[in-house]
Structure formats: structure tokens, C-alpha cells
Design a protein around this motif. Structure first.
Motif, PDB file in Angstrom:
ATOM      1  N   GLN A 108      38.928  25.595  50.684  1.00  0.00           N
ATOM      2  CA  GLN A 108      39.282  26.868  49.772  1.00  0.00           C
ATOM      3  C   GLN A 108      38.395  26.867  48.658  1.00  0.00           C
ATOM      4  O   GLN A 108      38.472  27.721  47.823  1.00  0.00           O
ATOM      5  CB  GLN A 108      40.833  26.778  49.237  1.00  0.00           C
ATOM      6  CG  GLN A 108      41.862  26.965  50.271  1.00  0.00           C
ATOM      7  CD  GLN A 108      41.749  25.952  51.373  1.00  0.00           C
ATOM      8  OE1 GLN A 108      42.084  24.857  51.137  1.00  0.00           O
ATOM      9  NE2 GLN A 108      41.752  26.109  52.584  1.00  0.00           N
TER      10      GLN A 108
ATOM     11  N   ARG B 181      37.005  33.109  27.901  1.00  0.00           N
ATOM     12  CA  ARG B 181      37.361  32.364  29.284  1.00  0.00           C
ATOM     13  C   ARG B 181      36.532  31.347  29.788  1.00  0.00           C
ATOM     14  O   ARG B 181      37.096  30.434  30.332  1.00  0.00           O
ATOM     15  CB  ARG B 181      37.193  33.717  30.509  1.00  0.00           C
ATOM     16  CG  ARG B 181      37.885  33.401  31.676  1.00  0.00           C
ATOM     17  CD  ARG B 181      37.646  34.494  32.702  1.00  0.00           C
ATOM     18  NE  ARG B 181      36.404  35.108  32.946  1.00  0.00           N
ATOM     19  CZ  ARG B 181      35.394  34.466  33.500  1.00  0.00           C
ATOM     20  NH1 ARG B 181      35.691  33.258  34.385  1.00  0.00           N
ATOM     21  NH2 ARG B 181      34.312  35.110  33.878  1.00  0.00           N
TER      22      ARG B 181
ATOM     23  N   VAL C 131      46.318  28.895  36.637  1.00  0.00           N
ATOM     24  CA  VAL C 131      45.518  27.801  37.172  1.00  0.00           C
ATOM     25  C   VAL C 131      45.627  26.430  36.213  1.00  0.00           C
ATOM     26  O   VAL C 131      45.729  25.532  36.939  1.00  0.00           O
ATOM     27  CB  VAL C 131      43.943  28.156  37.122  1.00  0.00           C
ATOM     28  CG1 VAL C 131      42.975  27.148  37.567  1.00  0.00           C
ATOM     29  CG2 VAL C 131      43.839  29.495  37.780  1.00  0.00           C
TER      30      VAL C 131
ATOM     31  N   GLN D 268      45.834  34.037  30.716  1.00  0.00           N
ATOM     32  CA  GLN D 268      44.945  34.677  31.864  1.00  0.00           C
ATOM     33  C   GLN D 268      44.747  33.594  32.901  1.00  0.00           C
ATOM     34  O   GLN D 268      44.739  33.370  34.051  1.00  0.00           O
ATOM     35  CB  GLN D 268      43.916  35.457  31.688  1.00  0.00           C
ATOM     36  CG  GLN D 268      44.187  36.932  31.118  1.00  0.00           C
ATOM     37  CD  GLN D 268      42.853  37.636  31.073  1.00  0.00           C
ATOM     38  OE1 GLN D 268      41.793  36.840  30.950  1.00  0.00           O
ATOM     39  NE2 GLN D 268      42.853  38.901  30.821  1.00  0.00           N
TER      40      GLN D 268
ATOM     41  N   ASN E 225      32.028  34.577  38.223  1.00  0.00           N
ATOM     42  CA  ASN E 225      33.463  34.426  39.089  1.00  0.00           C
ATOM     43  C   ASN E 225      34.607  34.062  38.287  1.00  0.00           C
ATOM     44  O   ASN E 225      34.724  33.127  37.587  1.00  0.00           O
ATOM     45  CB  ASN E 225      33.098  33.063  39.851  1.00  0.00           C
ATOM     46  CG  ASN E 225      34.625  32.935  40.762  1.00  0.00           C
ATOM     47  OD1 ASN E 225      35.142  33.638  41.171  1.00  0.00           O
ATOM     48  ND2 ASN E 225      34.635  31.670  41.202  1.00  0.00           N
ATOM     49  N   PRO E 226      35.545  35.217  38.351  1.00  0.00           N
ATOM     50  CA  PRO E 226      36.687  35.058  37.345  1.00  0.00           C
ATOM     51  C   PRO E 226      37.814  34.087  37.892  1.00  0.00           C
ATOM     52  O   PRO E 226      38.739  33.844  37.312  1.00  0.00           O
ATOM     53  CB  PRO E 226      37.145  36.679  37.588  1.00  0.00           C
ATOM     54  CG  PRO E 226      36.648  37.143  38.515  1.00  0.00           C
ATOM     55  CD  PRO E 226      35.453  36.593  38.738  1.00  0.00           C
ATOM     56  N   ASP E 227      37.575  33.789  39.085  1.00  0.00           N
ATOM     57  CA  ASP E 227      38.587  32.883  39.837  1.00  0.00           C
ATOM     58  C   ASP E 227      38.420  31.383  39.563  1.00  0.00           C
ATOM     59  O   ASP E 227      37.830  30.756  40.192  1.00  0.00           O
ATOM     60  CB  ASP E 227      38.724  33.131  41.240  1.00  0.00           C
ATOM     61  CG  ASP E 227      39.407  32.330  41.926  1.00  0.00           C
ATOM     62  OD1 ASP E 227      40.326  31.748  41.564  1.00  0.00           O
ATOM     63  OD2 ASP E 227      39.505  32.458  43.300  1.00  0.00           O
TER      64      ASP E 227
ATOM     65  N   SER F 177      37.829  27.749  30.348  1.00  0.00           N
ATOM     66  CA  SER F 177      37.865  27.203  31.886  1.00  0.00           C
ATOM     67  C   SER F 177      36.963  25.868  31.719  1.00  0.00           C
ATOM     68  O   SER F 177      37.490  25.127  32.569  1.00  0.00           O
ATOM     69  CB  SER F 177      36.902  28.223  32.605  1.00  0.00           C
ATOM     70  OG  SER F 177      37.643  29.442  32.560  1.00  0.00           O
TER      71      SER F 177
ATOM     72  N   LEU G 188      35.073  27.672  46.415  1.00  0.00           N
ATOM     73  CA  LEU G 188      33.930  28.956  46.580  1.00  0.00           C
ATOM     74  C   LEU G 188      32.972  28.554  47.381  1.00  0.00           C
ATOM     75  O   LEU G 188      32.690  29.765  48.028  1.00  0.00           O
ATOM     76  CB  LEU G 188      33.261  28.991  44.898  1.00  0.00           C
ATOM     77  CG  LEU G 188      32.278  30.137  44.699  1.00  0.00           C
ATOM     78  CD1 LEU G 188      33.010  31.372  44.867  1.00  0.00           C
ATOM     79  CD2 LEU G 188      31.851  29.827  43.265  1.00  0.00           C
TER      80      LEU G 188
ATOM     81  N   GLY H 216      40.298  29.043  39.859  1.00  0.00           N
ATOM     82  CA  GLY H 216      40.895  28.048  40.941  1.00  0.00           C
ATOM     83  C   GLY H 216      39.821  27.677  41.983  1.00  0.00           C
ATOM     84  O   GLY H 216      39.825  26.702  42.575  1.00  0.00           O
ATOM     85  N   SER H 217      38.967  28.692  42.344  1.00  0.00           N
ATOM     86  CA  SER H 217      37.916  28.694  43.411  1.00  0.00           C
ATOM     87  C   SER H 217      36.939  27.729  42.857  1.00  0.00           C
ATOM     88  O   SER H 217      36.150  26.773  43.820  1.00  0.00           O
ATOM     89  CB  SER H 217      37.396  30.017  44.018  1.00  0.00           C
ATOM     90  OG  SER H 217      36.884  30.594  42.995  1.00  0.00           O
ATOM     91  N   GLU H 218      36.604  27.614  41.704  1.00  0.00           N
ATOM     92  CA  GLU H 218      35.545  26.741  41.210  1.00  0.00           C
ATOM     93  C   GLU H 218      36.242  25.270  41.358  1.00  0.00           C
ATOM     94  O   GLU H 218      35.469  24.143  41.708  1.00  0.00           O
ATOM     95  CB  GLU H 218      35.375  26.990  39.991  1.00  0.00           C
ATOM     96  CG  GLU H 218      34.770  28.358  39.521  1.00  0.00           C
ATOM     97  CD  GLU H 218      33.343  28.540  39.646  1.00  0.00           C
ATOM     98  OE1 GLU H 218      32.638  27.477  39.584  1.00  0.00           O
ATOM     99  OE2 GLU H 218      32.713  29.679  40.089  1.00  0.00           O
TER     100      GLU H 218
END
Lengths: 324, 314
Positions: B95, B22, B312, B308, B80-82, B26, B97, B84-86
Motif C-alpha cells: 500500500q 505539514r 495518520v 490534518q 505528496n499530501p498523503d 510529518s 507510495l 500514510g502512503s509515505e
């Protein structure tokens, strides 16, 4: 009481009123306790007093780290110039901390080396120089009565600031009865009125408050009544009270004992110019000279006769209308 | 152990493997976006550094704190698994992080234990000492992990931080990512050798040397280092040997043409759509991982990871 005894008492009283605090610095509970500054700090319970190694960069960072986690702390440091070793922290970490909310209090209390014969290390005698690095909130503790208010409000409060003392003032007598207490115009903003009068406006910066008081007193003996302001903050957010006084008196006398070209007094002059307030100005600044690098008496002296002569020349109602 | 088992990996290792993939994918996606000039802020990728990042994320407890440097993307992603926020933060979006206040080089995530990040070499090491003191006042069961590199450890702050942490008996893990490079110069090109084991001995604190391409080893040894730091209330040094992938060929005046280490910006020859293994050597922790799985297991794991991130990436 001496200046340092009153400040020490004010610090101890403020600390005693808190539940959790980390006080740290080099030799703060040993020997002279920084010439009396940190003598008798209350310890125990939630208050910790730490004698640290000599590593100013880490010590400033230590305070910021505590602050980021919501723990209040005070770093007492023997000399203002020692903080030059921590410029990265004072600029970059401070700026990062400004983006955060819910932080604790971090206050640095340094002593400005201005007592004379200290050589090059006394060259940095102006808190404003250090504070200009990153808009650091800074206050000079130039007089005990004003210092007591500043300590009460600022020593432990969310955020960061520097409260600087003058070594030269440490042993000076400072009983409350010996001086008219400084009247806070805005203590939070670091602006005080020390006396009132309509003939001129005196403004004291850095640690020149004693000279300003003496000048004001000698002028008064000659029938010249001046309003005297003491500016403790390196960058006061509001100059209104001084501007109003200058608009009334038409004459501004600036005292600054800094060895610096970076003077809050010049920001005041810019404000007055922007507002179009007509006035004559007499800057009484310390000359900047390479000879200052060698040990010397480090005195900031003001000639009252020179000021009186200038006042006669510039009086709005004509020369000679002022007594004396 | 049969249900959650891919290609022979044990459950716990499988979770670590998923996290490795991941974080790698990413960063590969962000690499594509850098090439598309999607960001104004400079971004320092950490391709090749994923194993230690996922190991740190795995061993951290809620009371622990992590302090990072300008090259923080792998730790931020691991915590941080999100994604999109990064990406939103790198776009300086509200919006993001950090609400668009931190960008890349100072990105923090206090809710996930990332207490502070500095773009200045050595800066975070000394701040970590104060944070560790505050954590110790709150609980004796917390460690503070301060990440640095073989370049930043050259700063005096490294020495000061070790001395302060040792003097105050604070459980700080000083984690040195040693990729042998500081921007465009190797260690031997810029300084004398500095033995961190000897430095730890000088302060009478533990030293741990980790293989930064082996996430399982990193997790196990870091977990032990964490436990010892708390038990002894002492700092330690963890040196992680790793490689920053994305070398590029340069021709500099007065020098023979050579390959230099990736520093920041995009790696031109890496694409999200490519195999996540960037280099088929032991320098790449993904290559190490892929070898531990059979072919179908690896393919399944990569597909799962891409799925997953699909929303994104789209």
C-alpha cells in the motif's frame, strides 16, 4: 562486405524504421565515425544524432534518463573499457530502472578493444565481466549474420542492453555467401546454431566464433562432424539446445577468447553437471597472464591437432574410431 | 484578503506556511516511528530543510521533473499530501507510495513529478540531463530540478552533468542543499572551498544563492530561476544555505567531544508532541515562520496542521 559494413548497414536499417530516437556518443558523425560503425546514421525527423563531450558516466546516465521518460536512445562508444567510468550508472541506475514499467529503449553499443598491441586497455575483452556487475543483458556481435538478427530484435526495444562488437573483426570479410548463416535457436535469448554434427559439440563464447568455425571446418576435413553453437548472450536463459546436443555427442569443446575468470562457459558446465549429462569436456580458454598487460598481438589461437587428439582419446566408441 | 488570514500572513504565504508545518510535523511523526523501530529501511530525515522543499513543490509545473537523493523525505512529503502512503512505503507495504519497492532512499513518485531518486552521491545529477532532454523533446516549457548536497557535489558527476546540460542547452536546475556537512565531517574538515558561483561562471550559466530558511524567498527566487532556465534553455546552479537540525554530541577517539550534524535515523530529543519549532534560531525555518505571525496565529496554524495529520498519527 566487411563485418563492420554489414553491422553498420543493419544498424542504419533498424534506425530508419523508427520514428523517434536519440543516437549519441563521441565522434559518431565525425571523422571515421567510430571506424565505420556509425557512418551514415540517418538523422532528421524524429531521429537525432549527437556528438557528445567525453563523459561516459554522464552519457550512460543520459541514456537511462531518456529511457525513464520513454524516449529511445542508442549510445555508441568507442571502447568497452570506457564504460568502466560509468559503473555506478550501469549498476545502480539500471537496477532502479528495472523497477519501472513503461520505459523506453536504451542500448549501448561498445567496441571491444581486441585488435592487438593496445596495451592494458585491451585487458577487459570480455563483455560478460561487465554484464556480471548487475545482470546486465549483453550480447556479443561475433558474426554478422547473427548480429543482424540481434540488431533487428534488440537494438530498439523497451529496456536496456549492451550489444558489443569486436575491433579485431572490423575489416574481416563477411559476405553472406562466405559463411553458413547462423541459425537462431533463440535469437532473443542470443543462442545460435552455426553447424550440425554428431561427433562433438562445439560452443563458442565471446568473440571466438571465427576460431570455432575454423576449428569445426578443419575437423570436418578430417571426417569429424561437430555441432557448433554460438552463444551471443552473456547469460543465456536457456541451455537446453546445447545440453541436448552434449547428451547426444558426449563430448563438449568450449572456446572462449576472454581474458577473464568469469566465463559463461562455466555456467554451462554447471548446468550439465546438475542435469547429470555424462560427457567429456575440453575447455579452450585463453590463459590469463600478466604479460598480456604489455602490447601484444592479442590472438586467440586454437590448435586443431590438439583437439583432434583429445577427440580420439575421448570418443565414446573407443579411441581411433574417428577418421582423420 | 480577510477570510483566509492568520496572524497577518498573506494568503499565498499562508499556504506556504501550512505546507512548512505539514512537512515538519510529518517528519516529526516519522521520527517517533523510527524511535519505535517501525521501519527496517534507513531513513534520512531533513529537519531544517523544509523551506526549500515546499518552495520547489510550489513552483513545479505538471511538465516539470524532480530528481532526488537519499535525503529525499522533505521533497516527497512536500509533493505528496498523503503521509500514510509515505509511512506505508517505509514499512515496505504494497500500500506504500511505491508499492514497497523503493523504501526510503530511492523513493520516487512519478505521478507527482518525482521522476527518479538515487541513494548514490551524484548519481541523479547526470540522470537528470537525460530526463531534461526527454522533457525538452516533449515540451519547451518544462524544467528538470536535480537536488544534491555539498557532499555529493564533490563527485565528478556534478561536473559532467553541468557540462552535458550546458552543451545540450537543457533547462536543468542543479539545486545544491549546502548544510556544510557530509556525514560527520564539515566542508573545511574534508576539502578545499569550492565556489559554486565561480563554477557557474565557468560554464557561463546563471547562479542563484538562496536562504534555505526563508520559504517565501526560496519560492520567489526559484520561480525566477525556473523562468530563466526555460527562456534561456540553459541549466543553472541554485545553492541553498540551510541547516540539518538534530545535532548530537559525540565523543570520538583522538578528538575533543563535539556536536556533529544529524545524518540518519531518529533524533532522540525531538518528539511529535513537542513544539514544531525545533531550534529557536534562524537555523530553523519554522522559527522564522513563527516570528512572522502573532502568537495566536501561530497556535491556530499549528493546531490546524496537527488536526490534518491526526488520522495518520492515530
Amino acid at each position: 562486405m566487411s563485418y563492420i559494413e554489414r553491422i553498420n548497414a543493419a544498424i542504419r536499417a533498424r534506425i530508419a524504421g523508427t520514428d523517434r530516437l536519440v543516437c549519441f556518443g563521441q565522434n559518431i558523425s565525425a571523422g571515421s565515425c567510430l571506424s565505420g560503425l556509425t557512418r551514415g546514421l540517418p538523422a532528421g525527423g524524429g531521429i537525432e544524432v549527437i556528438d557528445t563531450p567525453n563523459c561516459e558516466n554522464a552519457l550512460v546516465a543520459f541514456g537511462f534518463g531518456l529511457m525513464l521518460e520513454g524516449v529511445d536512445s542508442i549510445f555508441f562508444v568507442k571502447q568497452l573499457d570506457f564504460l568502466l567510468l560509468a559503473c555506478d550508472q550501469l549498476v545502480n541506475t539500471y537496477n532502479m530502472s528495472r523497477l519501472r514499467s513503461g520505459i523506453g529503449s536504451f542500448t549501448i553499443v561498445p567496441i571491444v578493444v581486441d585488435s592487438g598491441f593496445e596495451g592494458p586497455q585491451s585487458r577487459l575483452n570480455n563483455l560478460a565481466d561487465l554484464c556480471s556487475l548487475a545482470d546486465l543483458p549483453g550480447f556479443t556481435l561475433a558474426e554478422a549474420s547473427a548480429a543482424e538478427r540481434i540488431i533487428d530484435q534488440q537494438l530498439i526495444a523497451p529496456g536496456f542492453r549492451i550489444l558489443a562488437l569486436s575491433q579485431r573483426l572490423f575489416r574481416t570479410e563477411s559476405t553472406p555467401a562466405s559463411e553458413t548463416p547462423a541459425e537462431p535457436v533463440d535469437a532473443q535469448a542470443g543462442l545460435f546454431r552455426l553447424a550440425s554434427g554428431d561427433d562433438a559439440t562445439l560452443v563458442a563464447f565471446n568473440f571466438s566464433w571465427p576460431q570455432a568455425r575454423q576449428l569445426r571446418g578443419e575437423l570436418a576435413e578430417r571426417g569429424i562432424e561437430a555441432t557448433l553453437f554460438g552463444v551471443a548472450a552473456c547469460d543465456p536463459p536457456d541451455w537446453d539446445a546445447i545440453a541436448d546436443s552434449v547428451a547426444r555427442t558426449g563430448r563438449l569443446i568450449l572456446l572462449d577468447d576472454s581474458r577473464s575468470r568469469n566465463r559463461p562457459a562455466d555456467r554451462l558446465r554447471a548446468v550439465l553437471a546438475d542435469r547429470g549429462i555424462p560427457h567429456a569436456v575440453l575447455p579452450l580458454y585463453r590463459p590469463i597472464d600478466v604479460r598480456d598487460l604489455a602490447p601484444n598481438a592479442d590472438r586467440f589461437e586454437v590448435k586443431t591437432s590438439h583437439v583432434q587428439e583429445w577427440l580420439h582419446k575421448t570418443h565414446p566408441r573407443g579411441a581411433g574410431s574417428i577418421h582423420g | 484578503m480577510g477570510e483566509d488570514r492568520i496572524g497577518g500572513a498573506a494568503n499565498a504565504d499562508l499556504e506556504l506556511a501550512r505546507e512548512l508545518l505539514r512537512v515538519r510535523l510529518s517528519m516529526m511523526r516519522i521520527n517517533d516511528l523510527i524511535k519505535q523501530q517501525a521501519f527496517s529501511v534507513p531513513i534520512h530525515l531533513a529537519l531544517g530543510h523544509e523551506a526549500i522543499a515546499v518552495a520547489v513543490a510550489a513552483v513545479m509545473e505538471p511538465a516539470d521533473r524532480l530528481l532526488l537523493t537519499h535525503r529525499n523525505i522533505h521533497y516527497n512529503l512536500a509533493r505528496n499530501p498523503d503521509l500514510g502512503s509515505e509511512i506505508a512505503e517505509y514499512r515496505l507495504s504494497e500500500q506504500g507510495l511505491g508499492g514497497g519497492r523503493y523504501g526510503a532512499m530511492n523513493l520516487t513518485n512519478p505521478a507527482r513529478g518525482i521522476a527518479y531518486t538515487s541513494s548514490i552521491l551524484g548519481n541523479c545529477l547526470v540522470v537528470a540531463v537525460g530526463i531534461a532532454k526527454a522533457r525538452k523533446l516533449a515540451t519547451p516549457q518544462a524544467v528538470t530540478i536535480a537536488v544534491t548536497g555539498d557532499g555529493a557535489m564533490e563527485e565528478g558527476a556534478f561536473y559532467e552533468a553541468l557540462m552535458m546540460a550546458r552543451s545540450l542547452e537543457l533547462p536543468v536546475i542543479f539545486l545544491v542543499e549546502n548544510n556544510q556537512w557530509s556525514m560527520y565531517t564539515r566542508i573545511h574538515e574534508r576539502r578545499c572551498a569550492v565556489g559554486l558561483r565561480g563554477m557557474a561562471a565557468a560554464f557561463e550559466i546563471p547562479f542563484h544563492a538562496l536562504d534555505g530558511c526563508d520559504a517565501v524567498e526560496c519560492r520567489a527566487r526559484l520561480s525566477a530561476a525556473r523562468r530563466i532556465a526555460i527562456e534561456q534553455s540553459s541549466p543553472c546552479i541554485v545553492e541553498v544555505e540551510l541547516s540539518t537540525l538534530g545535532d548530537r554530541h559525540v565523543e570520538e577517539p583522538g578528538r575533543a567531544p563535539r556536536y556533529i550534524n544529524y545524518h540518519h535515523g531518529a533524533v532522540g530529543w525531538v518528539e511529535y508532541a513537542d513544539d514544531p519549532v525545533i531550534e529557536r534560531s534562524d537555523r530553523d525555518p519554522l522559527h522564522r515562520l513563527a516570528r512572522q505571525l502573532d502568537s495566536s496565529g501561530w497556535t491556530e496554524l499549528v493546531s490546524e496542521a496537527r488536526e490534518q495529520l491526526a488520522a495518520v498519527v492515530a
